[in-house]
Design a protein around this motif. Structure first.
Motif, PDB file in Angstrom:
ATOM      1  N   GLN A  91       2.375   9.379  -7.068  1.00  0.00           N
ATOM      2  CA  GLN A  91       2.468  10.244  -5.900  1.00  0.00           C
ATOM      3  C   GLN A  91       3.431  10.404  -5.538  1.00  0.00           C
ATOM      4  N   VAL A  92       4.472   9.211  -5.139  1.00  0.00           N
ATOM      5  CA  VAL A  92       5.490   9.246  -4.135  1.00  0.00           C
ATOM      6  C   VAL A  92       6.890   8.993  -4.509  1.00  0.00           C
ATOM      7  N   ASP A  93       8.064   9.373  -3.832  1.00  0.00           N
ATOM      8  CA  ASP A  93       9.559   9.839  -3.991  1.00  0.00           C
ATOM      9  C   ASP A  93       9.610   8.260  -3.803  1.00  0.00           C
ATOM     10  N   HIS A  94       9.125   7.595  -3.234  1.00  0.00           N
ATOM     11  CA  HIS A  94       9.777   6.406  -2.731  1.00  0.00           C
ATOM     12  C   HIS A  94       9.161   5.496  -2.404  1.00  0.00           C
ATOM     13  N   LEU A  95       9.700   4.070  -3.004  1.00  0.00           N
ATOM     14  CA  LEU A  95       9.084   2.355  -3.316  1.00  0.00           C
ATOM     15  C   LEU A  95      10.022   1.754  -2.652  1.00  0.00           C
ATOM     16  N   ILE A  96       8.966   1.215  -1.471  1.00  0.00           N
ATOM     17  CA  ILE A  96       9.840  -0.260  -1.363  1.00  0.00           C
ATOM     18  C   ILE A  96       9.615  -1.188  -1.312  1.00  0.00           C
ATOM     19  N   ILE A  97      10.394  -1.949  -1.857  1.00  0.00           N
ATOM     20  CA  ILE A  97      10.262  -3.394  -1.890  1.00  0.00           C
ATOM     21  C   ILE A  97      10.748  -5.111  -1.752  1.00  0.00           C
ATOM     22  N   ASP A  98       9.916  -4.799  -0.898  1.00  0.00           N
ATOM     23  CA  ASP A  98      10.421  -6.231   0.522  1.00  0.00           C
ATOM     24  C   ASP A  98      10.406  -7.460  -0.117  1.00  0.00           C
ATOM     25  N   SER A  99      11.378  -7.451  -0.589  1.00  0.00           N
ATOM     26  CA  SER A  99      11.404  -9.239  -1.627  1.00  0.00           C
ATOM     27  C   SER A  99      12.294 -10.483   0.221  1.00  0.00           C
TER      28      SER A  99
ATOM     29  N   GLY B 103       0.423  -1.002   0.248  1.00  0.00           N
ATOM     30  CA  GLY B 103      -0.182  -0.189  -0.186  1.00  0.00           C
ATOM     31  C   GLY B 103       0.571   1.423  -0.256  1.00  0.00           C
ATOM     32  N   PHE B 104       0.539   2.633   0.192  1.00  0.00           N
ATOM     33  CA  PHE B 104       0.409   3.664   0.357  1.00  0.00           C
ATOM     34  C   PHE B 104       0.341   4.469   1.364  1.00  0.00           C
ATOM     35  N   TYR B 105       1.601   4.714   2.137  1.00  0.00           N
ATOM     36  CA  TYR B 105       1.472   5.806   3.823  1.00  0.00           C
ATOM     37  C   TYR B 105       2.810   6.834   3.332  1.00  0.00           C
ATOM     38  N   ILE B 106       2.029   7.045   4.528  1.00  0.00           N
ATOM     39  CA  ILE B 106       2.422   8.717   5.337  1.00  0.00           C
ATOM     40  C   ILE B 106       3.314   8.029   6.620  1.00  0.00           C
ATOM     41  N   ASP B 107       4.792   8.247   5.972  1.00  0.00           N
ATOM     42  CA  ASP B 107       5.665   7.685   7.539  1.00  0.00           C
ATOM     43  C   ASP B 107       5.568   8.862   8.955  1.00  0.00           C
ATOM     44  N   SER B 108       5.302   8.646   9.318  1.00  0.00           N
ATOM     45  CA  SER B 108       4.943   9.872  11.076  1.00  0.00           C
ATOM     46  C   SER B 108       6.092  10.471  11.423  1.00  0.00           C
ATOM     47  N   ILE B 109       7.375  10.514  11.530  1.00  0.00           N
ATOM     48  CA  ILE B 109       8.235  10.976  11.808  1.00  0.00           C
ATOM     49  C   ILE B 109       8.609  12.276  10.949  1.00  0.00           C
ATOM     50  N   SER B 110       8.847  12.004   9.587  1.00  0.00           N
ATOM     51  CA  SER B 110       9.294  12.995   8.133  1.00  0.00           C
ATOM     52  C   SER B 110       8.437  13.211   8.023  1.00  0.00           C
ATOM     53  N   ASN B 111       6.727  12.308   7.224  1.00  0.00           N
ATOM     54  CA  ASN B 111       5.428  13.063   6.859  1.00  0.00           C
ATOM     55  C   ASN B 111       5.778  12.809   5.485  1.00  0.00           C
ATOM     56  N   ILE B 112       6.434  11.708   4.924  1.00  0.00           N
ATOM     57  CA  ILE B 112       6.749  11.733   3.888  1.00  0.00           C
ATOM     58  C   ILE B 112       6.664  10.136   2.761  1.00  0.00           C
ATOM     59  N   SER B 113       5.242  10.610   1.965  1.00  0.00           N
ATOM     60  CA  SER B 113       4.488   9.222   1.780  1.00  0.00           C
ATOM     61  C   SER B 113       5.525   8.250   0.682  1.00  0.00           C
ATOM     62  N   PHE B 114       5.435   7.237   1.403  1.00  0.00           N
ATOM     63  CA  PHE B 114       5.985   6.242   0.278  1.00  0.00           C
ATOM     64  C   PHE B 114       4.980   5.004   0.188  1.00  0.00           C
ATOM     65  N   GLY B 115       5.547   4.711  -0.825  1.00  0.00           N
ATOM     66  CA  GLY B 115       5.023   3.203  -1.415  1.00  0.00           C
ATOM     67  C   GLY B 115       5.892   1.660  -0.548  1.00  0.00           C
ATOM     68  N   TYR B 116       4.866   1.072  -0.297  1.00  0.00           N
ATOM     69  CA  TYR B 116       5.552  -0.801   0.208  1.00  0.00           C
ATOM     70  C   TYR B 116       4.869  -2.177  -0.971  1.00  0.00           C
TER      71      TYR B 116
END
Length: 545
Positions: free
Chosen positions: A379-387, A345-358
């Protein structure tokens, strides 16, 4: 016992030792010649080649001289008869020269050596009855190999089983050159164990020990009827970390109250130091590298005993306790959660307020690449792909979403099945082709759980221009698997394709390339912390500065 009796006893012992050594040497040499003829000469494909070895076994055991052994080899080679030679000019760089080192064996006569060398250089073209290409990826497919029921009851069958395996790996394993132990020495070392394995349980263990020598995480043993070994399981889970091996979870049992606790450091089991315990365990594990083997804590729990004595260290104090084994393979209570699990999904980091995908690649499927997903991705500049899981063949669909330029991300080393011990290189499919591509940063999370298709997927996604691979060493077991029928319903697998990066770097054993290497620590275990994910979030937060 007087001096004469001592001398006669020593002489008899010496003769017996020499006789046993000669018998083993003859069995090894015969098995190598038998396997060579099976794949290089057309005649074995037209007959029951197993029976030739089985019938010769007693002759080999009774063989008392070099002349007698030469006659056995004469008969074996003569059984094959003439052949139509075809001059072969295989480039040496496309040959596993190690596969033919056995031919320099001193127990092979010059005449036989010359005859076999002539066949090697002039192997005829023919359709081999025992080997063909796999359906999807050209990995070796073993055919017409009998899986002998109750094979443990016949010594000749046990000799056949190890000889079959040794020759298949020798000629058709694409990772032959990176097997750490000399393959000829493996045959000599393992053969006595197979000869002595008179029970189904001991034969299964022998197969496990043998398959572990190729250092291939795909080298697992399978049997539709289940294991012949009735394992018990230690009543705890553990984690192996840089600081040592620690208790992770202890089974709750109202009938047995153990004093060992979570976070206790294991010092020894049944008097064997934890380091030696891992070493012994690795000898029967299908593992491509030590990192994977030492994280295979499920197998750590297996025991043939009803109870073990464990010594742990807690706050500098040693505690020793007897633990009763259980038949329960799984110990966790229903609903237990030991690490925060995120959903794709897509989240907002509670510390930095940066949006990211996971993306959780273990659950992510091609049908999840919807218009809504693509719109959110923009809409996001960061995408985490958990492999750190096993994917669902989403590599190319995801590649067409994220990567613009089509890029070759891997090459295959395939065995040349027409000429055993030779191979060819072939480029894998390209990845990419997105109309625009994802322009943000991609963080690929890996660990020992990243295995096989997961590693192949990571190699593809690493072609994104802004990709960063983070985590521990991966399993180092890539390429489609090829099963080898053995005995008692057991079949053992190996990686039938060699998978390499475009620059020729092997992914087998080493695992995928990583930009940032991380390993779980004691503090991570203590705090149930996902260190790799947290480190990735720190990188994302730093990007704001």
């Amino acid at each position: 016992m007087n001096k004469i009796q001592l001398f006669l006893f020593a002489l008899l012992f010496s003769f017996n030792s020499i006789s046993q050594t000669n018998t083993q040497s003859n069995l090894i040499t015969y098995g190598q010649v038998w396997g060579f003829l099976k794949y290089f000469h057309p005649k074995p494909s037209k007959m029951d080649w197993d029976q030739v070895l089985i019938k010769d076994y007693d002759r080999l055991k009774l063989c008392g001289s070099q002349d007698q052994f030469d006659q056995i080899l004469d008969d074996l080679i003569s059984t094959c008869g003439d052949y139509k030679p075809k001059k072969r000019n295989i480039e040496e760089y496309l040959l596993f020269t190690e596969s033919m080192e056995w031919l320099e064996n001193s127990s092979i006569s010059i005449r036989h050596r010359e005859e076999l060398n002539r066949l090697f250089k002039n192997k005829p073209k023919f359709k081999n009855a025992y080997i063909s290409k796999g359906v999807f990826s050209d990995n070796p497919k073993l055919k017409n190999e009998i899986n002998y029921p109750e094979g443990h009851k016949t010594e000749a069958i046990r000799y056949l089983v190890i000889t079959r395996y040794w020759n298949i790996i020798n000629y058709f394993c694409p990772n032959r050159t990176i097997i750490p132990q000399n393959w000829n020495e493996v045959y000599a070392e393992q053969l006595p164990r197979f000869i002595a394995a008179e029970t189904a349980q001991s034969l299964e263990l022998c197969i496990r020990y043998l398959s572990s020598t190729i250092k291939d995480g795909h080298g697992f043993l399978g049997n539709k009827s289940g294991s012949a070994i009735d394992y018990n399981y230690l009543p705890f889970y553990c984690s192996n970390l840089a600081e040592g091996t620690f208790i992770d979870y202890v089974k709750s049992d109202s009938l047995k109250n153990y004093s060992i606790q979570r976070l206790d450091k294991i010092v020894s089991i049944d008097g064997l130091s934890i380091e030696n315990y891992w070493t012994e365990l690795s000898k029967r594990l299908a593992a491509s590298n030590d990192y994977y083997a030492q994280n295979s804590t499920f197998y750590f729990r297996q025991t043939l005993k009803d109870s073990v004595t464990i010594t742990v260290e807690r706050d500098g104090t040693l505690i020793t306790e007897t633990l009763h084994a259980t038949k329960e393979i799984g110990l966790f209570p229903k609903g237990a959660v030991f690490q925060n699990k995120r959903k794709t999904g897509f989240y907002i980091d509670s510390i930095s307020n940066i949006s990211f995908g996971y993306i959780d690649m273990g659950k992510f499927k091609r049908k999840n690449i919807t218009k809504r997903f693509k719109d959110s991705l923009k809409q996001v500049d960061h995408l985490i792909i958990d492999s750190r899981n096993y994917p669902n063949w989403t590599i190319f669909a995801l590649g067409r979403t994220l990567i613009k330029e089509k890029t070759v991300f891997a090459q295959f080393r395939k065995m040349n099945l027409d000429f055993p011990s030779a191979y060819v290189y072939e480029e894998a499919r390209k990845i990419g082709g997105a109309r625009k591509g994802y322009e943000g940063k991609v963080y690929i999370l890996v660990d020992y759980m990243t295995m096989s298709q997961a590693e192949y997927t990571v190699m593809g996604l690493q072609q994104h221009p802004n990709a960063l691979t983070i985590g521990g060493q991966t399993a180092g077991a890539d390429g489609d698997v090829s099963p080898i029928p053995m005995a008692n319903g057991n079949k053992v697998f190996f990686s039938g394709l060699g998978v390499l990066y475009p620059d020729g770097t092997d992914a087998q054993q080493a695992g995928v390339k990583r930009d940032i290497e991380l390993a779980r620590s004691f503090e991570d275990l203590k705090n149930l912390k996902d260190h790799t994910f947290q480190a990735t979030m720190e990188l994302i937060r730093e990007s704001k500065e």
